[in-house]
Design a protein around this motif. Structure first.
Motif, mmCIF file in Angstrom:
data_model
loop_
_atom_site.group_PDB
_atom_site.id
_atom_site.type_symbol
_atom_site.label_atom_id
_atom_site.label_comp_id
_atom_site.label_asym_id
_atom_site.label_seq_id
_atom_site.Cartn_x
_atom_site.Cartn_y
_atom_site.Cartn_z
ATOM 1 N N GLU A 40 -33.244 25.100 12.954
ATOM 2 C CA GLU A 40 -33.993 23.777 12.733
ATOM 3 C C GLU A 40 -33.067 22.626 12.881
ATOM 4 O OE1 GLU A 40 -35.904 21.882 8.941
ATOM 5 O OE2 GLU A 40 -37.069 23.893 9.590
ATOM 6 N N ARG A 41 -33.349 21.761 13.866
ATOM 7 C CA ARG A 41 -32.415 20.579 14.464
ATOM 8 C C ARG A 41 -32.597 19.552 13.505
ATOM 9 N NH1 ARG A 41 -28.438 23.529 17.634
ATOM 10 N NH2 ARG A 41 -29.519 24.612 19.121
ATOM 11 N N GLY A 42 -31.598 18.760 13.277
ATOM 12 C CA GLY A 42 -31.683 17.329 12.515
ATOM 13 C C GLY A 42 -31.582 17.515 11.075
ATOM 14 N N GLY A 43 -31.579 16.417 10.338
ATOM 15 C CA GLY A 43 -31.720 16.236 9.061
ATOM 16 C C GLY A 43 -30.299 16.084 8.718
ATOM 17 N N PRO A 44 -30.125 15.709 7.356
ATOM 18 C CA PRO A 44 -28.811 15.430 6.773
ATOM 19 C C PRO A 44 -27.667 16.656 6.820
ATOM 20 C CG PRO A 44 -30.360 15.512 5.077
ATOM 21 C CD PRO A 44 -31.025 15.567 6.280
ATOM 22 N N LEU A 45 -28.441 17.706 6.921
ATOM 23 C CA LEU A 45 -27.630 18.869 6.985
ATOM 24 C C LEU A 45 -27.120 19.296 8.277
ATOM 25 C CD1 LEU A 45 -29.109 20.957 3.810
ATOM 26 C CD2 LEU A 45 -26.843 19.588 3.821
ATOM 27 N N GLU A 46 -27.457 18.509 9.316
ATOM 28 C CA GLU A 46 -27.040 18.911 10.688
ATOM 29 C C GLU A 46 -25.630 19.336 11.010
ATOM 30 O OE1 GLU A 46 -27.331 20.429 14.509
ATOM 31 O OE2 GLU A 46 -29.144 19.927 13.094
ATOM 32 N N PRO A 47 -24.753 18.655 10.279
ATOM 33 C CA PRO A 47 -23.231 19.059 10.449
ATOM 34 C C PRO A 47 -23.026 20.585 10.180
ATOM 35 C CG PRO A 47 -23.303 16.903 9.944
ATOM 36 C CD PRO A 47 -24.743 17.501 9.793
ATOM 37 N N LEU A 48 -23.577 20.857 8.930
ATOM 38 C CA LEU A 48 -23.296 21.980 8.281
ATOM 39 C C LEU A 48 -24.076 23.268 9.157
ATOM 40 C CD1 LEU A 48 -22.457 24.167 6.129
ATOM 41 C CD2 LEU A 48 -24.490 23.374 4.869
ATOM 42 N N LYS A 49 -25.253 22.711 9.763
ATOM 43 C CA LYS A 49 -26.174 23.638 10.563
ATOM 44 C C LYS A 49 -25.465 24.035 11.838
ATOM 45 C CE LYS A 49 -30.605 22.109 8.745
ATOM 46 N NZ LYS A 49 -31.787 21.478 9.421
ATOM 47 N N ALA A 50 -24.752 22.945 12.389
ATOM 48 C CA ALA A 50 -24.118 23.224 13.754
ATOM 49 C C ALA A 50 -22.881 24.196 13.383
ATOM 50 C CB ALA A 50 -23.416 21.808 14.300
ATOM 51 N N PHE A 51 -22.171 24.006 12.276
ATOM 52 C CA PHE A 51 -20.821 24.896 11.897
ATOM 53 C C PHE A 51 -21.579 26.288 11.790
ATOM 54 C CE2 PHE A 51 -18.795 26.982 8.234
ATOM 55 C CZ PHE A 51 -17.399 27.253 9.133
ATOM 56 N N VAL A 52 -22.788 26.395 11.125
ATOM 57 C CA VAL A 52 -23.183 27.890 11.057
ATOM 58 C C VAL A 52 -23.670 28.425 12.306
ATOM 59 C CG1 VAL A 52 -25.242 29.216 10.043
ATOM 60 C CG2 VAL A 52 -24.054 27.312 8.450
ATOM 61 N N ARG A 53 -24.212 27.662 13.330
ATOM 62 C CA ARG A 53 -24.293 28.106 14.701
ATOM 63 C C ARG A 53 -23.075 28.449 15.325
ATOM 64 N NH1 ARG A 53 -28.296 23.869 14.149
ATOM 65 N NH2 ARG A 53 -26.885 22.315 15.490
ATOM 66 N N SER A 54 -22.150 27.611 15.195
ATOM 67 C CA SER A 54 -21.049 28.037 16.219
ATOM 68 C C SER A 54 -19.989 28.924 15.445
ATOM 69 C CB SER A 54 -20.422 26.604 16.349
ATOM 70 O OG SER A 54 -19.734 26.062 15.051
ATOM 71 N N GLU A 55 -20.069 29.202 14.193
ATOM 72 C CA GLU A 55 -18.972 29.960 13.571
ATOM 73 C C GLU A 55 -19.793 30.649 12.451
ATOM 74 O OE1 GLU A 55 -15.743 30.592 14.316
ATOM 75 O OE2 GLU A 55 -15.811 28.893 15.685
ATOM 76 N N PRO A 56 -20.656 31.783 12.623
ATOM 77 C CA PRO A 56 -21.662 32.399 11.725
ATOM 78 C C PRO A 56 -20.643 33.151 10.857
ATOM 79 C CG PRO A 56 -21.992 33.369 14.070
ATOM 80 C CD PRO A 56 -21.067 32.039 14.232
ATOM 81 N N GLU A 57 -19.680 34.134 11.324
ATOM 82 C CA GLU A 57 -18.855 34.665 10.402
ATOM 83 C C GLU A 57 -18.048 33.860 9.376
ATOM 84 O OE1 GLU A 57 -18.767 35.154 13.840
ATOM 85 O OE2 GLU A 57 -19.727 36.904 13.967
ATOM 86 N N THR A 58 -17.385 32.730 9.937
ATOM 87 C CA THR A 58 -16.784 32.021 9.016
ATOM 88 C C THR A 58 -17.497 31.456 7.921
ATOM 89 O OG1 THR A 58 -15.255 31.430 10.745
ATOM 90 C CG2 THR A 58 -15.043 30.273 8.890
ATOM 91 N N ALA A 59 -18.913 30.886 8.356
ATOM 92 C CA ALA A 59 -19.696 30.252 7.584
ATOM 93 C C ALA A 59 -20.175 31.403 6.346
ATOM 94 C CB ALA A 59 -20.993 29.841 8.285
ATOM 95 N N GLN A 60 -20.315 32.505 6.768
ATOM 96 C CA GLN A 60 -20.785 33.574 5.664
ATOM 97 C C GLN A 60 -19.800 33.489 4.713
ATOM 98 O OE1 GLN A 60 -21.751 37.283 7.392
ATOM 99 N NE2 GLN A 60 -23.056 37.859 5.844
ATOM 100 N N VAL A 61 -18.501 33.815 5.071
ATOM 101 C CA VAL A 61 -17.291 34.059 4.321
ATOM 102 C C VAL A 61 -17.208 32.793 3.228
ATOM 103 C CG1 VAL A 61 -15.051 34.076 4.002
ATOM 104 C CG2 VAL A 61 -16.196 35.451 5.855
ATOM 105 N N ALA A 62 -17.298 31.679 3.987
ATOM 106 C CA ALA A 62 -17.475 30.145 3.132
ATOM 107 C C ALA A 62 -18.720 30.358 2.020
ATOM 108 C CB ALA A 62 -17.343 29.111 4.105
ATOM 109 N N ALA A 63 -19.725 30.518 2.462
ATOM 110 C CA ALA A 63 -21.054 30.624 1.696
ATOM 111 C C ALA A 63 -20.585 31.827 0.403
ATOM 112 C CB ALA A 63 -22.102 30.910 2.273
#
Length: 140
Positions: A97-120
């Motif tokens: 889902e594009r846009g919104g105040p969390l777009e930078p976080l969403k972009a990070f999750v899209r580009s680095e899903p494994e790293t985002a999962q570890v960070a979460a």
């Protein structure tokens, strides 16, 4: 006439949990047969101890209440499962889902899903650790 433990809800549970027990309805009685109908209860206990469950007088047919309670329980369980499924299928953060105040976080999750999962996971563990430490400090 039990206003605390409704017979329709609890009688089937008692019957299932205590298969060797004798079940009898106590007329004109609520939650406390030992206080409301002590003579009837004493006679039932004495008959059970002396001669077994078949010697206890009174109505022991709970088949209808068990059938009705089981039908209601299955319907409630099915509804609960549907609600839980719907809740679990709702994403906390939908990276598609594009846009919104969390777009930078969403972009990070899209580009680095494994790293985002570890960070979460690290963030969740840190949160629960801090929560546990806080509870220990407050409670103990």
């Amino acid at each position: 006439q039990d206003e605390i433990r409704r017979p329709a809800e609890f009688a089937p549970k008692f019957v299932a949990a205590l298969p060797g027990a004798a079940f009898r309805w106590v007329e004109e009685c609520g939650h406390s047969p030992h206080l409301e109908q002590p003579d009837a209860l004493a006679a039932a206990v004495r008959a059970f101890l002396d001669s077994g469950p078949d010697a206890v007088a009174g109505d022991d047919d709970v088949s209808e209440i068990v059938r009705l309670a089981n039908r209601g329980a299955l319907e409630k369980l099915a509804d609960g499962v549907k609600e839980l499924d719907a809740f679990l299928d709702t994403p906390i953060l939908d990276p598609n889902e594009r846009g919104g105040p969390l777009e930078p976080l969403k972009a990070f999750v899209r580009s680095e899903p494994e790293t985002a999962q570890v960070a979460a996971s690290v963030l969740a563990l840190t949160f629960f650790f801090v929560l546990a430490r806080g509870l220990v400090a407050v409670l103990g």
